[in-house]
Design an enzyme around this catalytic site. Structure first.
Site, PDB file in Angstrom:
ATOM      1  N   CYS A 140      37.491 -37.677  24.257  1.00 24.04           N
ATOM      2  CA  CYS A 140      36.901 -37.341  22.974  1.00 24.04           C
ATOM      3  C   CYS A 140      36.490 -38.618  22.240  1.00 24.04           C
ATOM      4  CB  CYS A 140      37.908 -36.542  22.148  1.00 24.04           C
ATOM      5  SG  CYS A 140      37.510 -36.401  20.406  1.00 24.04           S
ATOM      6  N   GLU A 141      35.256 -38.676  21.784  1.00 21.21           N
ATOM      7  CA  GLU A 141      34.786 -39.887  21.111  1.00 21.21           C
ATOM      8  C   GLU A 141      35.374 -40.041  19.707  1.00 21.21           C
ATOM      9  OE1 GLU A 141      30.545 -38.524  19.137  1.00 21.21           O
ATOM     10  OE2 GLU A 141      30.555 -39.144  21.235  1.00 21.21           O
ATOM     11  N   HIS A 142      36.001 -38.996  19.195  1.00 19.93           N
ATOM     12  CA  HIS A 142      36.581 -39.075  17.852  1.00 19.93           C
ATOM     13  C   HIS A 142      37.995 -39.651  17.851  1.00 19.93           C
ATOM     14  CE1 HIS A 142      33.684 -35.524  17.093  1.00 19.93           C
ATOM     15  NE2 HIS A 142      33.089 -36.664  16.795  1.00 19.93           N
ATOM     16  N   HIS A 143      38.771 -39.343  18.902  1.00 24.93           N
ATOM     17  CA  HIS A 143      40.167 -39.798  18.950  1.00 24.93           C
ATOM     18  C   HIS A 143      40.498 -40.561  20.233  1.00 24.93           C
ATOM     19  CE1 HIS A 143      40.171 -36.163  16.307  1.00 24.93           C
ATOM     20  NE2 HIS A 143      40.854 -36.972  15.538  1.00 24.93           N
ATOM     21  N   GLN A 188      32.105 -32.374  23.854  1.00 19.90           N
ATOM     22  CA  GLN A 188      31.782 -31.414  24.905  1.00 19.90           C
ATOM     23  C   GLN A 188      30.355 -30.911  24.767  1.00 19.90           C
ATOM     24  OE1 GLN A 188      34.781 -28.418  25.681  1.00 19.90           O
ATOM     25  NE2 GLN A 188      33.285 -26.996  26.522  1.00 19.90           N
ATOM     26  N   HIS A 231      41.066 -29.538  24.946  1.00 19.01           N
ATOM     27  CA  HIS A 231      40.983 -30.823  24.266  1.00 19.01           C
ATOM     28  C   HIS A 231      42.365 -31.259  23.783  1.00 19.01           C
ATOM     29  CE1 HIS A 231      36.474 -31.048  23.799  1.00 19.01           C
ATOM     30  NE2 HIS A 231      36.652 -29.818  24.240  1.00 19.01           N
ATOM     31  N   CYS A 272      42.995 -33.587  21.785  1.00 17.40           N
ATOM     32  CA  CYS A 272      43.002 -33.889  20.351  1.00 17.40           C
ATOM     33  C   CYS A 272      43.365 -32.658  19.536  1.00 17.40           C
ATOM     34  CB  CYS A 272      41.645 -34.444  19.908  1.00 17.40           C
ATOM     35  SG  CYS A 272      40.251 -33.348  20.192  1.00 17.40           S
TER      36      CYS A 272
END
Length: 210
Positions: free
Chosen positions: A98-101, A139, A167, A169
């Site tokens: 995940c590019e956020h976490h 995704q 996910h 996250c």
């Protein structure tokens, strides 16, 4: 932080901007800082070599930045006996981050297309999935990238992609809900224009006759 990351100068490429990379030593130092920030001692025996291991692992996790989907899909086979019906490869396992976490999400990809002048090797559909999955992703973006790459390379009558993933996250942090699946789809060509073709693809993916 600037001393660790160094300058990130953009360069233009057809696929995405290229950036100058920090050195391996800078990357390892960044990991030491994170270990210390987490509350541990970077010089402790158990984590002394962790920065090297993490950087080596990142080379594998994110190797997709150094791979080209065009190269993967470049070779096609035209001697298919006139076959022009749907081709589906389902249950392709993948993992991404995940590019956020920067925590993993894992799942399966299901890919279908209608060939026009030839077909691509079946393993190439799994490989092109990995090219994009081995990058920091959402995704939704991963689904679109796989679809666009196949459509651009093969120029088929239609492309259909379905991803289903869990996910970390969402299961390891935040709401901490385990076993929740996220499903994304992308359709092009006849799959987008004809709902019956979407139904056929989804039925075949689920393992029923169509």
């Amino acid at each position: 932080m600037d001393a660790i990351l160094g300058p990130l100068k953009k360069a233009t490429t057809a696929e995405q901007p290229a950036r100058s990379r920090p050195t391996r030593e800078q990357a390892e130092e960044a990991v030491r800082i994170l270990i210390a920030w987490a509350g541990d001692d970077p010089s402790r025996e158990g984590v002394l070599d962790t920065p090297k291991r993490v950087v080596k692992a990142y080379e594998e996790f994110y190797r997709g930045y150094n791979e080209s989907p065009q190269d993967v899909l470049a070779r096609t086979f035209e001697d298919v006996g006139g076959y022009d019906d749907i081709v589906i490869v389902r249950d392709i396992p993948f993992y991404s981050h995940c590019e956020h976490h920067m925590v993993p999400f894992t799942g399966k990809a299901h890919i279908g297309y209608y060939p026009v002048e030839g077909v691509v090797g079946l393993s190439k559909l799994a490989r092109v999935t990995d090219v994009f999955a081995r990058r920091m992703q959402t995704q939704e973006n991963l689904t679109a990238q796989i679809t666009d790459a196949i459509d651009d390379a093969l120029q088929p009558r239609g492309v259909a992609v379905l991803l289903e993933a869990e996910h970390m996250c969402m299961s390891l942090r935040g709401v901490q809900k385990h076993g929740v699946s996220t499903i994304t789809t992308q359709f092009k060509g006849v799959f987008r224009d004809d709902p019956n073709e979407q139904t056929r693809f989804l039925t075949l993916v689920r393992g029923k006759s169509a």
